[in-house]
Enzyme design. Sequence first.
Site, mmCIF file in Angstrom:
data_model
loop_
_atom_site.group_PDB
_atom_site.id
_atom_site.type_symbol
_atom_site.label_atom_id
_atom_site.label_comp_id
_atom_site.label_asym_id
_atom_site.label_seq_id
_atom_site.Cartn_x
_atom_site.Cartn_y
_atom_site.Cartn_z
ATOM 1 N N TYR A 36 24.895 23.628 71.328
ATOM 2 C CA TYR A 36 25.976 23.582 70.345
ATOM 3 C C TYR A 36 27.153 24.440 70.823
ATOM 4 O O TYR A 36 28.311 24.019 70.780
ATOM 5 C CB TYR A 36 25.448 24.089 69.000
ATOM 6 C CG TYR A 36 26.489 24.169 67.916
ATOM 7 C CD1 TYR A 36 26.756 23.064 67.110
ATOM 8 C CD2 TYR A 36 27.219 25.345 67.700
ATOM 9 C CE1 TYR A 36 27.717 23.121 66.109
ATOM 10 C CE2 TYR A 36 28.184 25.413 66.711
ATOM 11 C CZ TYR A 36 28.432 24.300 65.920
ATOM 12 O OH TYR A 36 29.387 24.364 64.942
ATOM 13 N N LEU A 83 27.507 28.323 31.335
ATOM 14 C CA LEU A 83 26.264 27.764 30.780
ATOM 15 C C LEU A 83 25.731 28.644 29.660
ATOM 16 O O LEU A 83 25.831 29.867 29.733
ATOM 17 C CB LEU A 83 25.191 27.694 31.868
ATOM 18 C CG LEU A 83 25.384 26.689 32.998
ATOM 19 C CD1 LEU A 83 24.401 26.966 34.122
ATOM 20 C CD2 LEU A 83 25.208 25.271 32.474
ATOM 21 N N GLU A 113 17.394 22.266 38.784
ATOM 22 C CA GLU A 113 17.508 22.990 40.060
ATOM 23 C C GLU A 113 17.621 24.482 39.804
ATOM 24 O O GLU A 113 17.900 24.896 38.675
ATOM 25 C CB GLU A 113 18.726 22.491 40.852
ATOM 26 C CG GLU A 113 20.032 22.771 40.160
ATOM 27 C CD GLU A 113 21.199 22.062 40.837
ATOM 28 O OE1 GLU A 113 21.598 22.538 41.901
ATOM 29 O OE2 GLU A 113 21.693 21.060 40.287
ATOM 30 N N LYS A 115 19.049 28.234 39.494
ATOM 31 C CA LYS A 115 20.360 28.799 39.199
ATOM 32 C C LYS A 115 20.644 29.840 40.278
ATOM 33 O O LYS A 115 19.942 30.848 40.388
ATOM 34 C CB LYS A 115 20.361 29.450 37.815
ATOM 35 C CG LYS A 115 21.712 29.977 37.407
ATOM 36 C CD LYS A 115 21.722 30.330 35.931
ATOM 37 C CE LYS A 115 23.117 30.581 35.409
ATOM 38 N NZ LYS A 115 23.779 31.721 35.998
ATOM 39 N N ASP A 117 22.461 32.771 42.327
ATOM 40 C CA ASP A 117 23.140 33.996 41.919
ATOM 41 C C ASP A 117 24.297 34.262 42.876
ATOM 42 O O ASP A 117 24.203 35.070 43.790
ATOM 43 C CB ASP A 117 22.137 35.153 41.932
ATOM 44 C CG ASP A 117 22.595 36.282 41.041
ATOM 45 O OD1 ASP A 117 23.639 36.121 40.372
ATOM 46 O OD2 ASP A 117 21.919 37.316 41.014
ATOM 47 N N TYR A 225 26.725 21.723 42.967
ATOM 48 C CA TYR A 225 25.881 21.362 41.827
ATOM 49 C C TYR A 225 26.610 20.511 40.796
ATOM 50 O O TYR A 225 26.129 20.324 39.689
ATOM 51 C CB TYR A 225 25.264 22.594 41.175
ATOM 52 C CG TYR A 225 26.265 23.662 40.753
ATOM 53 C CD1 TYR A 225 27.284 23.387 39.838
ATOM 54 C CD2 TYR A 225 26.171 24.953 41.264
ATOM 55 C CE1 TYR A 225 28.186 24.360 39.458
ATOM 56 C CE2 TYR A 225 27.067 25.932 40.885
ATOM 57 C CZ TYR A 225 28.075 25.626 39.983
ATOM 58 O OH TYR A 225 28.970 26.592 39.608
ATOM 59 N N LYS A 314 16.696 31.773 32.090
ATOM 60 C CA LYS A 314 16.789 32.913 33.004
ATOM 61 C C LYS A 314 15.425 33.560 33.241
ATOM 62 O O LYS A 314 14.587 33.609 32.354
ATOM 63 C CB LYS A 314 17.740 33.974 32.409
ATOM 64 C CG LYS A 314 19.151 33.460 32.141
ATOM 65 C CD LYS A 314 19.967 33.329 33.408
ATOM 66 C CE LYS A 314 20.622 34.624 33.808
ATOM 67 N NZ LYS A 314 21.803 34.986 33.049
ATOM 68 N N CYS A 408 2.325 70.770 52.576
ATOM 69 C CA CYS A 408 1.721 69.602 51.931
ATOM 70 C C CYS A 408 1.318 69.946 50.492
ATOM 71 O O CYS A 408 0.622 70.945 50.270
ATOM 72 C CB CYS A 408 0.501 69.164 52.731
ATOM 73 S SG CYS A 408 -0.455 67.896 51.905
ATOM 74 N N CYS A 411 -2.783 69.888 50.494
ATOM 75 C CA CYS A 411 -3.647 70.821 51.233
ATOM 76 C C CYS A 411 -2.909 72.064 51.709
ATOM 77 O O CYS A 411 -3.533 72.977 52.232
ATOM 78 C CB CYS A 411 -4.283 70.123 52.427
ATOM 79 S SG CYS A 411 -3.112 69.800 53.761
ATOM 80 N N CYS A 426 2.210 65.485 56.758
ATOM 81 C CA CYS A 426 1.365 66.659 56.596
ATOM 82 C C CYS A 426 0.597 66.827 57.896
ATOM 83 O O CYS A 426 0.041 65.870 58.423
ATOM 84 C CB CYS A 426 0.410 66.431 55.429
ATOM 85 S SG CYS A 426 -1.058 67.465 55.520
ATOM 86 N N CYS A 432 -6.935 67.487 55.286
ATOM 87 C CA CYS A 432 -6.165 67.304 54.045
ATOM 88 C C CYS A 432 -6.895 66.280 53.186
ATOM 89 O O CYS A 432 -7.157 65.155 53.619
ATOM 90 C CB CYS A 432 -4.760 66.822 54.373
ATOM 91 S SG CYS A 432 -3.826 66.307 52.923
HETATM 92 S S1 IVH Z 1 25.958 23.845 36.528
HETATM 93 C C1 IVH Z 1 29.022 22.913 33.326
HETATM 94 N N1 IVH Z 1 24.150 24.521 38.280
HETATM 95 O O1 IVH Z 1 26.030 29.558 36.634
HETATM 96 C C2 IVH Z 1 27.901 23.478 34.050
HETATM 97 N N2 IVH Z 1 25.653 26.171 37.527
HETATM 98 O O2 IVH Z 1 26.213 30.756 34.032
HETATM 99 C C3 IVH Z 1 28.317 23.963 35.348
HETATM 100 N N3 IVH Z 1 25.348 28.364 38.565
HETATM 101 O O3 IVH Z 1 29.479 29.218 36.377
HETATM 102 C C4 IVH Z 1 27.329 24.777 35.983
HETATM 103 N N4 IVH Z 1 23.679 27.773 39.854
HETATM 104 O O4 IVH Z 1 28.501 29.457 38.707
HETATM 105 C C5 IVH Z 1 25.172 24.932 37.526
HETATM 106 N N5 IVH Z 1 22.539 24.983 39.858
HETATM 107 C C6 IVH Z 1 23.555 25.386 39.112
HETATM 108 C C7 IVH Z 1 24.041 26.703 39.145
HETATM 109 C C8 IVH Z 1 25.094 27.058 38.330
HETATM 110 C C9 IVH Z 1 24.477 28.760 39.500
HETATM 111 C C10 IVH Z 1 26.358 29.232 37.937
HETATM 112 C C11 IVH Z 1 27.726 28.640 37.887
HETATM 113 C C12 IVH Z 1 28.172 28.792 36.462
HETATM 114 C C13 IVH Z 1 27.229 29.837 35.965
HETATM 115 C C14 IVH Z 1 27.048 29.749 34.492
#
Ligand code: IVH
Length: 735
Positions: A36, A83, A113, A115, A117, A225, A314, A408, A411, A426, A432
């Site tokens: 690559y 959400l 799917e 969520k 972070d 997403y 969550k 220690c 001991c 130690c 010990c």
């Molecule tokens: S759908 C209208 N899918 O979560 C719905 N959001 O708490 C749009 N997020 O602002 C969101 N993973 O940044 C969706 N698989 C996922 C997500 C996701 C993370 C975040 C997104 C959103 C926030 C809301």
Amino acid sequence: MNPDVKQRINQLRQQIDQHNHRYYVLDDPEIPDAEYDRLMRALQDLEAQYPESITPESPTQRVGAEPLSAFTQVEHRAPMLSLNNVFNENEFADFDRRIRERLSGESVRYSVEPKLDGLAISLRYEQGRFIQAATRGDGQQGEDVTQNVRTIAALPLRLLGDDWPEILEARGEIFMPKNGFERLNQKQRDLGEKTFANPRNAAAGSLRQLDPRITATRPLALFCYGVGEVIGHEMADTHSGNMALLKNWGLPISPELKILSSVADCQAYFEVIGAKRDALAYDIDGVVFKIDRIAQQHQLGSVARAPRWAIAQKFPAQEELTQIEAIEFQVGRTGALTPVARLQPVFVGGATVSNATLHNMDEVERKDIRVGDVVVIRRAGDVIPEVVRSLPQNRAANAPKILMPSHCPVCGSAVIRPAGEAVARCSGGLSCAAQRKEAIKHFASRKAMDIEGLGDKLIEQLVDLDLVHSPADLYQLPADTLASLERMGAKSADNLIAALGKSKQTTLGRFLYALGILGIGETMAAHLATELGSLEAIQNLRLRDLIEIKPSQAKNLQKALQTAVTSDQPLNKTPPPDTLKWCQTAHLQMLAERFSTLDELLNASPEQVANQPRLKIEGVGHVLAEKLVTFFQQPHNREVIDRLLALGIQWPAPTNAATEAKLAGLTFVLTGKLQQPRDQYKQQLIALGAKVTGSISKQTDYLVAGEAAGSKLGKAQELGVKIIDEAGLTVMLNV
Ligand code: IVH
């Protein structure tokens, strides 16, 4: 520009885009990295010769722009929603019921799917070309971070194929994978720069750089997403269908996406993803459930700033705040003193936590942690709880720093911290009680001598009552003494004595592991047993059998020693010269075996100083060599071993197992979820002469891939390592 060159440039761009896509989106690279890199260099060279050929979408142009002075604002065509959350199964069931009511009982399917972070992002493509990326901001207006997002390797600068909308706004999440985050923080530490608290902050900080050249060095990734504005193309009538379209256009989407119907299935998915959470390459904080049918989404609509057609469930928070009540030092098997924070109990990661490790004093200093501090506690899955950082804002001005005790706490022996090491120990050794307890627990443990019924509490009693000083004492305990101990009786004493008797028939690998030599885990112990065949051979190892000094290194060593030290120093007391990184105490120890004085060493020719070791045992470098040799040099250790052998501990004589064993010479890696415990397979494999390692390399012969095998599978494919499943492994073990 000559048409051949033009064609070659286009071809290279297409190839590179394709490989990028396979690597970052499909997770299925086809060519080695070096190849690559060659393609990329060829394109760069041609573009340097023909600058007029450069387009913004060329894969060489990810870092195009000059630093900005500020980000400009972008109005979202359709608002970027957030959400609503639920926190348990009942709340999810309520959500599901409300949805079905609103849809008058129509059937409902969820697109499901993890969520992620990270940070929400909107990605705009016009005529298939990437033209703008904007952060969510307040949902109406975000910031233009186009130049930074361009640098994310997983983002296609051109959509694949030619059947895409005139205008496509894809939405998704930008995040930093966990390993990239660790690497970045290490780099920041090395540079003395500030580190990031978690991958999310690191991703946010990286995206908010005004200079895209900095963002380009940050390991960011992305999953889409959803879709925003779309013009000039028929989209699917389901969310999952839209995701499939995005995927075909080359945009990365979550590999975990599933379509589910019932609350029970959704909750099972939530459990499975929760169990996988630690093993995933990136941080997630829950699962998002979206009604799959777009018509139903429209029917349900949105309230405030969140859609009615989606919900996030969550996970329990993995980080919480609490206060440190005290800091104590625990003494481990090897004497290592570990600072442990006693906490005001706090519920985190699904359990109540009242102790958290501080790892070592470097960590305590780096995180500047004091008694009374409010701290962030993290408990992720099975990982032991740890103090992430302190919030020292409200700390009393005179709060004393935490100091390593000089003696220690168990001991009273001196605590020693060798220069350059993070760990203080130690010096009491087996005198010990804390070390004795841990050493005996280790000796009796399942993977070592496997003494059934000899639990931690019993061992603690035996040591506290001065009944056991070394593992050998275990085998001479009278039955009536055992029977008189707390929570014991005649029956359990007899059982324990029988178990002790049974444990005497063992293997060399287990015995070696049971001795608890620093740095020798069960795999290395088994490996040494097969490589060397007998305890005698292992006990008689000398450093010169294992350590290499190349002739070129020998010369440099002599030069460095000449200027650094005075010649009346004995060799084994000479510190390794700090100008030679490779030279450690083990090297000088080894030379002390061969030369009696420093002068003698300095007057020898480099060829005489150079050392070709008699044995090359894979995985045994100078660090392990020194630990191994030093262990068997200690008269005390020899004594214990001799006593154990005299008490009847034995193992089958070597039957030249290394060559006769049917899996001899083969290296295995196990990954993913297997039906039987991984350890069981590991022991079976080792017993048949195979080696089991933790990571894939060119030396690996077989990857055993269980369910949900992750990055190791990709690596194995990349390196052409043979991949078998659990059934295949069972066949190999039983042929
Ligand atoms: S759908 C209208 N899918 O979560 C719905 N959001 O708490 C749009 N997020 O602002 C969101 N993973 O940044 C969706 N698989 C996922 C997500 C996701 C993370 C975040 C997104 C959103 C926030 C809301």
